[in-house]
Enzyme design. Sequence first.
Site, mmCIF file in Angstrom:
data_model
loop_
_atom_site.group_PDB
_atom_site.id
_atom_site.type_symbol
_atom_site.label_atom_id
_atom_site.label_comp_id
_atom_site.label_asym_id
_atom_site.label_seq_id
_atom_site.Cartn_x
_atom_site.Cartn_y
_atom_site.Cartn_z
ATOM 1 N N LYS A 111 -1.321 -9.577 3.009
ATOM 2 C CA LYS A 111 -0.425 -8.771 4.069
ATOM 3 C C LYS A 111 -1.514 -7.862 4.785
ATOM 4 C CE LYS A 111 3.491 -5.815 3.782
ATOM 5 N NZ LYS A 111 2.435 -4.771 4.903
ATOM 6 N N ASP A 125 0.071 -1.285 0.269
ATOM 7 C CA ASP A 125 0.015 0.034 -0.144
ATOM 8 C C ASP A 125 0.519 0.918 0.124
ATOM 9 O OD1 ASP A 125 1.040 -0.005 2.214
ATOM 10 O OD2 ASP A 125 -1.277 -0.125 3.149
ATOM 11 N N SER A 126 2.093 0.952 0.106
ATOM 12 C CA SER A 126 2.706 2.047 -0.248
ATOM 13 C C SER A 126 2.845 2.493 -1.811
ATOM 14 C CB SER A 126 4.539 1.646 -0.118
ATOM 15 O OG SER A 126 4.626 0.204 -0.639
ATOM 16 N N GLU A 176 -1.491 -6.090 8.691
ATOM 17 C CA GLU A 176 -0.660 -4.787 9.282
ATOM 18 C C GLU A 176 -1.253 -5.278 11.143
ATOM 19 O OE1 GLU A 176 0.034 -0.889 8.932
ATOM 20 O OE2 GLU A 176 0.604 -1.194 7.076
ATOM 21 N N GLU A 220 8.641 -3.798 10.777
ATOM 22 C CA GLU A 220 9.206 -3.142 9.940
ATOM 23 C C GLU A 220 10.104 -1.758 11.425
ATOM 24 O OE1 GLU A 220 7.088 -0.783 7.456
ATOM 25 O OE2 GLU A 220 7.317 0.779 7.380
HETATM 26 O O1 KIV Z 1 3.520 -0.854 2.251
HETATM 27 C C1 KIV Z 1 4.764 -1.222 1.899
HETATM 28 O O2 KIV Z 1 5.549 -1.244 1.021
HETATM 29 C C2 KIV Z 1 5.475 -2.222 2.909
HETATM 30 C C3 KIV Z 1 6.720 -2.422 2.820
HETATM 31 C C4 KIV Z 1 7.113 -1.119 2.843
HETATM 32 C C5 KIV Z 1 6.719 -4.016 4.079
HETATM 33 O O3 KIV Z 1 4.222 -1.877 3.921
#
Ligand code: KIV
Length: 271
Positions: free
Chosen positions: A120, A51-52, A122, A189
């Site tokens: 994924k 989600d980056s 969090e 992280e």
């Molecule tokens: O969204 C992302 O790129 C991430 C990484 C920093 C692990 O969660």
Amino acid sequence: MSTESRVRAVTTFRLSEMKQRGEKIAMLTSYDYSMARIVDAAGVDVILVGDSAANVMAGYETTLPITLDMMIYHARSVVRAVERALVVVDLPFGTYQGNSKVALDSAIRIMKETEADAVKMEGGEEILESVQRILSAGIPVMGHLGLTPQSIHKFGTYTVRARGQAEADKLVRDACLLEEAGCFAIVLEKIPAELGRRVAAERHIPMIGIGAGNGVDGQVLVIHDMLGINQGFSPRFLRRYADLHRIMTDAVEDYVRDVKVCDFPNDAEQY
Ligand code: KIV
């Protein structure tokens, strides 16, 4: 691509074998077809449609605004490119924290509409019910502990997490809960290297670090950061493998100059 060739070489089982053998896991983000082709062909084991994308693709300050539809668009483009790596897609903020039924619906949309391999999420204990429900539908889940950017407004800062005993204890507990629930790996992280080493040694599933030191089972970076496209982000954990910002700027400036002076296209470049 045939159905058969969609079974990619790197599976969650393969990652577990890599941990047992002590073979480090290389993971990078990608958000589009062309980049994912390069990353996959270069031998990266896991591609994260992170989600980056909210930051590096859409220009938002935080990861919070990105939607499920946007993540699905990016993930589809990546999956079309990838032949070898395991493709993991972030469940975006607001699509799994509410209740486990909403979480399952979000994960099913990702798996059905993108043909990725896993999602994924969090958090630890707070999202355990959602993790369990998604896993019980046969969807592999990667956890994410330590600095969890979707909680930035709770933390108030992007500094190192779990330096204190209470937060470190909670992280150790959460890693245990996620492993027991059936997660196949966890991203750690921005935590102290010693804590990363300890959690990787105690747990049987791979721990993939980003700013979690060298004692974990693999590493992940955001591709725009490690290629030096994104210049405004320089945390200590980031190693820049290229200066694409410079290379791309030079190329674009050369192009502008060539157009202005009528040097492009030349005789060989026209019909
Ligand atoms: O969204 C992302 O790129 C991430 C990484 C920093 C692990 O969660």
